[in-house]
Design a protein around this motif. Structure first.
Motif, mmCIF file in Angstrom:
data_model
loop_
_atom_site.group_PDB
_atom_site.id
_atom_site.type_symbol
_atom_site.label_atom_id
_atom_site.label_comp_id
_atom_site.label_asym_id
_atom_site.label_seq_id
_atom_site.Cartn_x
_atom_site.Cartn_y
_atom_site.Cartn_z
ATOM 1 N N VAL A 137 -6.254 8.393 10.153
ATOM 2 C CA VAL A 137 -6.036 9.058 8.791
ATOM 3 C C VAL A 137 -6.182 7.941 7.702
ATOM 4 O O VAL A 137 -5.665 7.076 7.741
ATOM 5 C CB VAL A 137 -4.920 9.750 8.544
ATOM 6 N N ASN A 138 -7.227 8.036 6.853
ATOM 7 C CA ASN A 138 -7.519 7.151 5.575
ATOM 8 C C ASN A 138 -6.276 7.175 4.785
ATOM 9 O O ASN A 138 -6.527 7.980 3.621
ATOM 10 C CB ASN A 138 -8.885 7.196 5.147
ATOM 11 N N LEU A 139 -5.502 6.526 4.796
ATOM 12 C CA LEU A 139 -3.864 6.582 3.938
ATOM 13 C C LEU A 139 -4.132 6.059 2.797
ATOM 14 O O LEU A 139 -4.581 4.773 2.540
ATOM 15 C CB LEU A 139 -2.951 6.234 4.930
ATOM 16 N N GLY A 140 -3.841 6.745 1.514
ATOM 17 C CA GLY A 140 -3.641 6.120 0.182
ATOM 18 C C GLY A 140 -2.406 5.733 -0.022
ATOM 19 O O GLY A 140 -1.606 5.522 1.007
ATOM 20 N N HIS A 141 -2.050 5.388 -1.228
ATOM 21 C CA HIS A 141 -0.750 4.944 -1.421
ATOM 22 C C HIS A 141 0.213 5.763 -1.292
ATOM 23 O O HIS A 141 0.121 7.105 -1.729
ATOM 24 C CB HIS A 141 -0.653 4.240 -2.924
ATOM 25 N N LEU A 142 1.168 5.845 -0.355
ATOM 26 C CA LEU A 142 2.406 6.563 0.191
ATOM 27 C C LEU A 142 3.502 6.650 -0.837
ATOM 28 O O LEU A 142 4.650 7.205 -0.218
ATOM 29 C CB LEU A 142 2.758 6.669 1.704
ATOM 30 N N GLY A 143 3.564 6.074 -1.980
ATOM 31 C CA GLY A 143 4.819 6.128 -2.751
ATOM 32 C C GLY A 143 6.058 5.328 -2.094
ATOM 33 O O GLY A 143 5.783 4.352 -1.423
ATOM 34 N N ASP A 144 7.100 5.714 -2.136
ATOM 35 C CA ASP A 144 8.125 5.180 -1.753
ATOM 36 C C ASP A 144 8.237 5.033 0.040
ATOM 37 O O ASP A 144 8.854 4.343 0.522
ATOM 38 C CB ASP A 144 9.333 5.834 -1.943
ATOM 39 N N ALA A 145 7.465 5.855 0.688
ATOM 40 C CA ALA A 145 7.132 6.063 2.104
ATOM 41 C C ALA A 145 6.234 4.920 2.666
ATOM 42 O O ALA A 145 6.108 4.697 3.638
ATOM 43 C CB ALA A 145 6.762 7.212 2.618
ATOM 44 N N ASN A 146 5.512 4.296 1.618
ATOM 45 C CA ASN A 146 4.546 3.202 1.809
ATOM 46 C C ASN A 146 5.193 1.798 2.111
ATOM 47 O O ASN A 146 6.328 1.332 1.871
ATOM 48 C CB ASN A 146 3.734 2.863 0.618
ATOM 49 N N ASP A 147 4.552 1.132 3.356
ATOM 50 C CA ASP A 147 5.020 -0.214 3.688
ATOM 51 C C ASP A 147 4.286 -1.173 2.821
ATOM 52 O O ASP A 147 3.121 -1.590 2.774
ATOM 53 C CB ASP A 147 4.701 -0.382 5.074
ATOM 54 N N HIS A 148 5.085 -1.427 1.609
ATOM 55 C CA HIS A 148 4.447 -2.452 0.704
ATOM 56 C C HIS A 148 3.378 -1.790 0.088
ATOM 57 O O HIS A 148 3.355 -0.761 -0.587
ATOM 58 C CB HIS A 148 4.150 -3.824 1.416
ATOM 59 N N ASP A 149 2.362 -2.512 0.301
ATOM 60 C CA ASP A 149 1.178 -2.078 -0.245
ATOM 61 C C ASP A 149 -0.092 -1.582 0.631
ATOM 62 O O ASP A 149 -1.114 -1.598 0.259
ATOM 63 C CB ASP A 149 0.350 -2.707 -1.682
ATOM 64 N N SER A 150 0.225 -1.192 1.911
ATOM 65 C CA SER A 150 -0.615 -0.971 2.991
ATOM 66 C C SER A 150 -1.364 0.333 2.693
ATOM 67 O O SER A 150 -0.781 1.221 2.183
ATOM 68 C CB SER A 150 0.131 -0.718 4.135
ATOM 69 N N LEU A 151 -2.888 0.368 2.817
ATOM 70 C CA LEU A 151 -3.699 1.399 2.905
ATOM 71 C C LEU A 151 -4.642 1.554 3.769
ATOM 72 O O LEU A 151 -4.886 0.553 4.496
ATOM 73 C CB LEU A 151 -4.580 1.106 1.309
ATOM 74 N N GLY A 152 -5.513 2.693 4.070
ATOM 75 C CA GLY A 152 -6.423 2.664 4.856
ATOM 76 C C GLY A 152 -6.158 3.023 6.189
ATOM 77 O O GLY A 152 -5.001 3.343 6.675
#
Length: 188
Positions: free
Chosen positions: A99-114
């Motif tokens: 899944v091409n993930l955008g920014h997940l807010g607090d659930a995001n690992d740092h600034d990982s995307l895509g």
């Protein structure tokens, strides 16, 4: 040179040497029959490595299947073999479940995307680039090509060398599904 081919050639050379040693000089002086010396083609087929450990599998929706096809297309465009697509798809299955993930807010690992959870602050590209499946795959493949021997190493080692994950062995669980997906979509 392909490792399997090199080993095969060394085995043949070893047998020829052993035959000469054991037959000894007596056989060397025996009459040699005429031989039709036409070249013989030798087909060497490299077997895909056996997946490591327990395997996971998920059902894919249309978006995930489109991302599989985008990864395969980018791999072909880069002139790389199916093994590179298998490693790329397994990596994306682990990182984002394709899944091409955008920014997940607090659930995001740092600034990982895509698809590959690449980070702009680590030099993978801009957020717009990283969330483009062709760009992110090409960036991953560029890193993979820099790994000496990636074609012959376990998938999880190749993926980990590029990704530098906190869970280095996690990629292996997706190898069978990634292989199946490449087999299904490589020629479609």
């Amino acid at each position: 040179m392909n490792t399997m081919f090199r080993k095969s050639m060394l085995s043949v050379a070893g047998l020829a040497f052993a035959g000469g040693v054991f037959a000894g000089p007596i056989a060397a002086h025996a009459a040699t029959p005429a031989v039709d010396a036409r070249p013989v083609a030798v087909a060497v087929q490299s077997a895909a490595p056996k997946p490591q450990g327990d395997q996971s599998q998920i059902s894919l929706n249309d978006e995930q299947t489109a991302n599989v096809k985008a990864i395969i297309a980018a791999t072909k465009k880069a002139g790389l073999p199916e093994r590179a697509a298998v490693i790329s798809i397994a990596t994306s299955l682990q990182e984002s479940k394709l899944v091409n993930l955008g920014h997940l807010g607090d659930a995001n690992d740092h600034d990982s995307l895509g698809l590959f959870q690449q980070r702009p602050t680590s030099g993978w590209g801009t957020p717009e680039q990283i969330t483009n499946p062709e760009y992110s795959t090409t960036a991953f493949l560029k890193g993979l090509k820099q790994v000496d021997g990636w074609q012959d190493m376990p998938l999880t080692d190749a993926a980990q060398t590029v990704q530098v994950s906190a869970y280095p062995d996690a990629y292996a669980q997706w190898e069978q599904q990634a292989t199946d997906l490449v087999n299904q979509h490589w020629n479609s």
